[in-house]
Each structure stands twice: as structure tokens, then as C-alpha cells.
Design a protein around this motif. Structure first.
Motif, PDB file in Angstrom:
ATOM      1  N   THR A   8       4.860 -10.376 -14.550  1.00  0.00           N
ATOM      2  CA  THR A   8       4.110 -11.340 -13.761  1.00  0.00           C
ATOM      3  C   THR A   8       2.647 -11.347 -14.172  1.00  0.00           C
ATOM      4  N   VAL A 116       4.578 -11.058  -6.978  1.00  0.00           N
ATOM      5  CA  VAL A 116       3.870 -10.350  -5.904  1.00  0.00           C
ATOM      6  C   VAL A 116       3.798 -11.231  -4.650  1.00  0.00           C
ATOM      7  N   GLY A 119       7.395 -11.397  -2.891  1.00  0.00           N
ATOM      8  CA  GLY A 119       7.732 -10.130  -2.247  1.00  0.00           C
ATOM      9  C   GLY A 119       9.214  -9.830  -2.115  1.00  0.00           C
ATOM     10  N   GLN A 122      11.054  -7.152  -5.807  1.00  0.00           N
ATOM     11  CA  GLN A 122      10.783  -5.757  -6.189  1.00  0.00           C
ATOM     12  C   GLN A 122      11.996  -4.838  -6.090  1.00  0.00           C
ATOM     13  N   ARG A 166      -2.515  -7.956  -7.215  1.00  0.00           N
ATOM     14  CA  ARG A 166      -1.459  -7.976  -8.230  1.00  0.00           C
ATOM     15  C   ARG A 166      -1.464  -6.661  -9.011  1.00  0.00           C
ATOM     16  N   ALA A 169       0.226  -3.745  -7.486  1.00  0.00           N
ATOM     17  CA  ALA A 169       1.692  -3.764  -7.487  1.00  0.00           C
ATOM     18  C   ALA A 169       2.270  -3.374  -8.848  1.00  0.00           C
TER      19      ALA A 169
END
Ligand code: ATP
Length: 203
Positions: A8, A116, A119, A122, A166, A169
Motif C-alpha cells: 500500500t 490502512v 482496515g 490485515q 500509514r 501500520a
């Protein structure tokens, strides 16, 4: 499932360039935006449900999602946005997982621009890779690539999570604040890491 890396980065950060470098090294890439778009073209798998929910007015004369109209609707109506996402997101996930079964590379990369922000990815990813560059460079690159005025690019950037969120993460980061030639060595290093991690994951 195979070892999976989520790629990302903000708009214009260089995700496509980085994805291409991984593809050149034989990695399987699943482009989630492309899959999402394919669901809402004329005859797309999501169109029956979308038409049932929003009526014929949400499609153009060919039966494809009328993107401009839908964008305007969901912009002004959060409930409509939630209804559209309730249809699309599970279908996108299923189609992405199906696509990820096709390749035979040791690992697969999901290219997820809004990883991100959304959500929801992940839990399915072993690793999150962020392509990062200063916001001023994102701005200049997108203005140049798309011929857009500064204000419009800034508005898109403002609708995405801030750079620091970002980065927080990220398991791994590609620094794209320099020249294009600086990317290949970083991708080589990460590819080596991911091949090793994928082998451990498979055991
Ligand atoms: P989007 O989120 O809009 O899909 P992206 O993250 O995929 O963008 P790219 O399309 O890979 O970003 O890169 C944005 C633009 O900047 C492209 O025109 C690309 O060629 C250019 N670019 C990317 N990295 C560099 C760099 N290091 N130096 C110069 N130009 C770059």
C-alpha cells in the motif's frame, strides 16, 4: 493459504512501480482495484445486487455502474455508502482470494491502495509493505502524471490517512523519496526476506 504481503501507499507514492519490480522477480500480484472495477462493469458479478439495491438509475445504458452518479450519491449519503460497501466488499474479498489461488510463486502480493483506510485486510496478510515518500513528492508526481491541479490532488490526499498513520501500520517500508533507480535494491532485499518468510510459513 500462501504467504501474502499487502502493498500500500498514498496516491502517487509509487505502488505501481514497486508492484512491477516484484512482478519482474516472479511474484504473483493481485490488483484489488482492478478486481473491484471488474465487478461493476456491464455484466459484472456485483451488478445484479447493486441494481436490486439502488435501481436502474445507478447504471449507464450498457448496464455498467455509473461511477460519477454513485460517487455523488455516496458522498452525500453515508447510509448509501454503507449499503454499497456491504454488497461490494465481500465480493471483492472473495474475488481477490480466488485470484490469489491461481499463481504458483512462493508468495503473493495484494496491491491494496486503501489497505490502512479500509482496515479489513490485515487479518489476511502476513506482512504490510508501505511505499513511502514525502507528501510534496506525491503531490508533484500525481499533478504531473494526471495533469491535475494542486488543489484536487491535495483533496484526494486529505481523504487518505496521513503518512505517519500509514507508516505506523507498516512491517516494511520502501523509501521512494529518491530516484527510481533506488527502488530495485530495496525490492531485491525485501524479495529475499519474503521468500525466506514464505518458506517458513509453508512449513
Ligand atoms: P496511485 O495511488 O495513483 O495508483 P501509485 O502509488 O501506483 O499511484 P505510481 O503510479 O507508481 O504511484 O507513481 C506515480 C507517478 O510518479 C508515476 O508517474 C511514476 O512514474 C512516478 N514516479 C514514481 N516513483 C518515482 C520516482 N522515484 N522518481 C520519479 N518519478 C516517480
Amino acid at each position: 493459504a500462501r504467504f501474502t504481503v499487502g502493498l500500500t501507499g498514498g496516491i502517487g507514492s509509487g505502488k505501481s512501480v514497486v508492484a512491477r519490480l516484484f512482478a519482474e522477480r516472479g511474484v504473483d500480484i493481485v490488483d484489488t482495484d482492478q478486481i473491484a472495477r471488474g465487478l461493476t462493469v456491464a455484466g459484472g458479478a456485483a451488478m445484479p445486487a447493486v441494481l436490486a439495491e439502488f435501481g436502474a438509475g445507478c447504471a449507464d445504458e450498457h448496464g455498467a455502474l455509473d461511477r460519477a452518479r454513485m460517487r455523488a450519491l455516496v458522498f452525500s449519503d453515508p447510509a448509501a455508502k454503507a449499503r454499497l460497501e456491504a454488497i461490494l466488499h465481500p465480493m471483492i474479498r472473495d474475488a481477490v482470494y480466488a485470484a490469489s489461488l491461481l499463481g504458483t510463486a512462493p508468495y503473493v502480493i495484494f496491491d491494496i491502495p486503501l489497505l490502512v483506510e479500509s482496515g479489513t485486510w490485515q487479518s489476511r496478510l502476513q506482512r504490510v509493505l508501505v511505499v513511502d515518500c514525502p507528501e510534496e513528492l506525491q503531490l508533484v508526481r500525481v499533478m504531473h502524471r494526471n495533469g491535475l491541479p494542486e488543489a484536487q490532488v491535495r483533496a484526494i490526499m486529505a481523504a487518505q490517512v496521513p503518512r505517519q498513520v500509514r507508516l505506523a501500520a507498516a512491517d516494511d517500508v520502501v523509501d521512494n523519496g529518491g530516484e527510481l533507480a533506488a527502488l530495485a535494491p530495496q525490492v531485491d532485499r525485501l524479495h529475499g526476506l519474503y521468500v525466506e518468510m514464505a518458506a517458513a510459513h509453508a512449513r
